[in-house]
Motif scaffolding. Structure first.
Motif, PDB file in Angstrom:
ATOM      1  N   ARG A 169       1.826  35.543  72.003  1.00 35.28           N
ATOM      2  CA  ARG A 169       3.147  34.913  71.956  1.00 35.28           C
ATOM      3  C   ARG A 169       4.259  35.841  72.455  1.00 35.28           C
ATOM      4  O   ARG A 169       5.352  35.386  72.758  1.00 35.28           O
ATOM      5  N   SER A 170       3.991  37.123  72.523  1.00 34.77           N
ATOM      6  CA  SER A 170       5.063  38.076  72.814  1.00 34.77           C
ATOM      7  C   SER A 170       5.528  37.997  74.260  1.00 34.77           C
ATOM      8  O   SER A 170       4.731  37.800  75.186  1.00 34.77           O
ATOM      9  N   ASP A 227       1.946  25.710  68.646  1.00 38.23           N
ATOM     10  CA  ASP A 227       2.118  26.168  70.028  1.00 38.23           C
ATOM     11  C   ASP A 227       2.207  27.681  70.082  1.00 38.23           C
ATOM     12  O   ASP A 227       2.714  28.319  69.172  1.00 38.23           O
ATOM     13  N   LEU A 228       1.776  28.208  71.204  1.00 36.28           N
ATOM     14  CA  LEU A 228       2.022  29.630  71.448  1.00 36.28           C
ATOM     15  C   LEU A 228       3.472  29.773  71.840  1.00 36.28           C
ATOM     16  O   LEU A 228       3.809  30.076  72.937  1.00 36.28           O
ATOM     17  N   LEU A 261      -3.143  36.432  68.366  1.00 34.21           N
ATOM     18  CA  LEU A 261      -2.275  35.285  68.664  1.00 34.21           C
ATOM     19  C   LEU A 261      -0.809  35.706  68.708  1.00 34.21           C
ATOM     20  O   LEU A 261      -0.041  35.234  69.552  1.00 34.21           O
ATOM     21  N   ASN A 262      -0.417  36.614  67.821  1.00 33.50           N
ATOM     22  CA  ASN A 262       0.957  37.114  67.856  1.00 33.50           C
ATOM     23  C   ASN A 262       1.227  37.873  69.155  1.00 33.50           C
ATOM     24  O   ASN A 262       2.308  37.760  69.745  1.00 33.50           O
ATOM     25  N   GLN A 286       3.444  38.335  77.984  1.00 33.90           N
ATOM     26  CA  GLN A 286       3.516  37.262  78.974  1.00 33.90           C
ATOM     27  C   GLN A 286       4.054  37.774  80.314  1.00 33.90           C
ATOM     28  O   GLN A 286       3.590  37.360  81.379  1.00 33.90           O
TER      29      GLN A 286
END
Length: 372
Positions: A340-341, A371-372, A336-337, A345
């Protein structure tokens, strides 16, 4: 001597060496100054001799201590997540205190570091010799789904945590999570409401997380030589179709488009029956790239990967269903981290047709993550 009933790493070859030297159990025991019963325990692996006794045994048998005792790789009893045979290299992870082995096959498997090799098989159960440190394996998250971007995301997880992609159609991924075979399941079965409904039914209590949106449509050969213009052309019987297995998001979309093309239920089933079946979007695109078919459902990224033409039809959400008990897993948190990066993305957008900026949590009924 030390009791070794809990030591699974030591292999004893003393009996073979003794019998090969023509010595009896009683005779060798007497010469090294221990009882026959004590020597029998060593030969059976129930006990390990001290340094002095090991040296005496080796001297009496005219060999090295290493010839009598050796360390072997730790061995795990696992459930396999795909076809395997003796010698297959695998990635390993633990889900709910059960060890899972993900076979590393094909071209991609050759580029992945293995955690172990299969040494014995019985159906979907395998014995695996572990190649490295076992501690790291428990920090590995298994993520099932059919979107190839999951592989890119899993590869972004680094450090002591790891994540591995298990290619599965959306419903198969959800069922695998329900059986405790993976830590999370990726879904693209239509709308957010459809995802909530299917997760509430198949994986109750799981949390649902939006990862990205992906452009879906029709993949055709480079240059579009068959002049496919849209959904209506799916009714053309001369077009060789690639389909997906029931439960796959691509199958759901294709059925919708076949209906829009005017095909009834019987005609749709006949179209699927005569089509080439692909396990993943990339496999579908590869079939077109090799000239085995004319049109397939899939994401823009799969078409771009094989230099094919793409007709966009639909922007679809890709969500991750995570059972409550796996939310704190270090591999899941690291995944998940990574999602988010900014670097991931940007890389995701470069695949073509992906929009991570649209990622957002779904409504609270499933106790959704932030949220992401």
């Amino acid at each position: 001597m030390t009791d070794t009933r809990h030591d699974a790493l030591l292999s004893c070859h003393l009996r073979e060496k003794r019998e090969g030297a023509g010595q009896t159990l009683s005779g060798l025991a007497q010469r090294v100054g221990i009882s026959r019963q004590a020597l029998s325990r060593i030969e059976s692996g129930a006990a390990v001799p001290g340094t002095q006794l090991a040296l005496l045994l080796a001297r009496e048998l005219g060999c090295l201590v290493e010839d009598l005792f050796s360390l072997r790789a730790p061995r795990l009893h696992t459930l396999t997540l795909g076809p395997a045979r003796v010698g297959t290299r695998v990635r390993l992870a633990a889900v709910d205190d059960r060890w899972l082995a993900l076979p590393l096959t094909g071209e991609t498997g050759l580029r992945r570091a293995a955690d172990g090799t299969v040494t014995a098989l019985a159906g979907d159960r395998a014995e695996v010799d572990v190649l490295g440190a076992r501690a790291a394996l428990a920090r590995t998250a298994l993520i099932a789904g059919c979107d190839p971007a999951l592989d890119l995301l899993c590869e972004r997880v680094s450090g002591p945590e790891r994540a591995a992609w298990v290619p599965r159609a959306s419903l198969d991924a959800l069922w695998a999570a329900a059986r405790g075979e993976v830590h999370a399941a990726g879904l693209h079965l239509g709308s957010a409401e459809q995802h909530r409904e299917v997760v509430a039914r198949e994986l109750p209590g799981a949390r649902l997380l939006r990862l990205w949106q992906a452009e879906q449509g029709l993949i055709v050969a480079a240059g579009n030589p068959r002049a496919v213009g849209g959904v209506a052309d799916l009714a053309r019987p001369e077009l060789r179709l690639v389909t997906r297995a029931p439960g796959a998001g691509g199958r759901v979309l294709l059925d919708t488009w076949l209906t829009q093309a005017g095909l009834g239920a019987a005609a749709r089933e006949a179209r699927h029956a005569g089509a080439l079946l692909a396990a993943t979007p990339l496999e579908a695109a590869a079939a077109l790239g090799h000239g085995h078919a004319d049109v397939a459902p899939g994401p823009r990224s799969a078409a771009r990967a094989y230099g094919l033409h793409f007709l966009p039809l639909h922007a679809e959400a890709f969500d991750l269903a995570v059972p409550e008990r796996h939310l704190g897993h270090p591999g899941v948190q690291a995944l998940l981290n990574a999602a988010r990066s900014l670097s991931f993305q940007e890389d995701l957008r470069s695949l073509g047709g992906y929009d991570p900026a649209g990622a957002e949590h779904l409504d609270p009924p499933l106790n959704v993550l932030e949220d992401l």
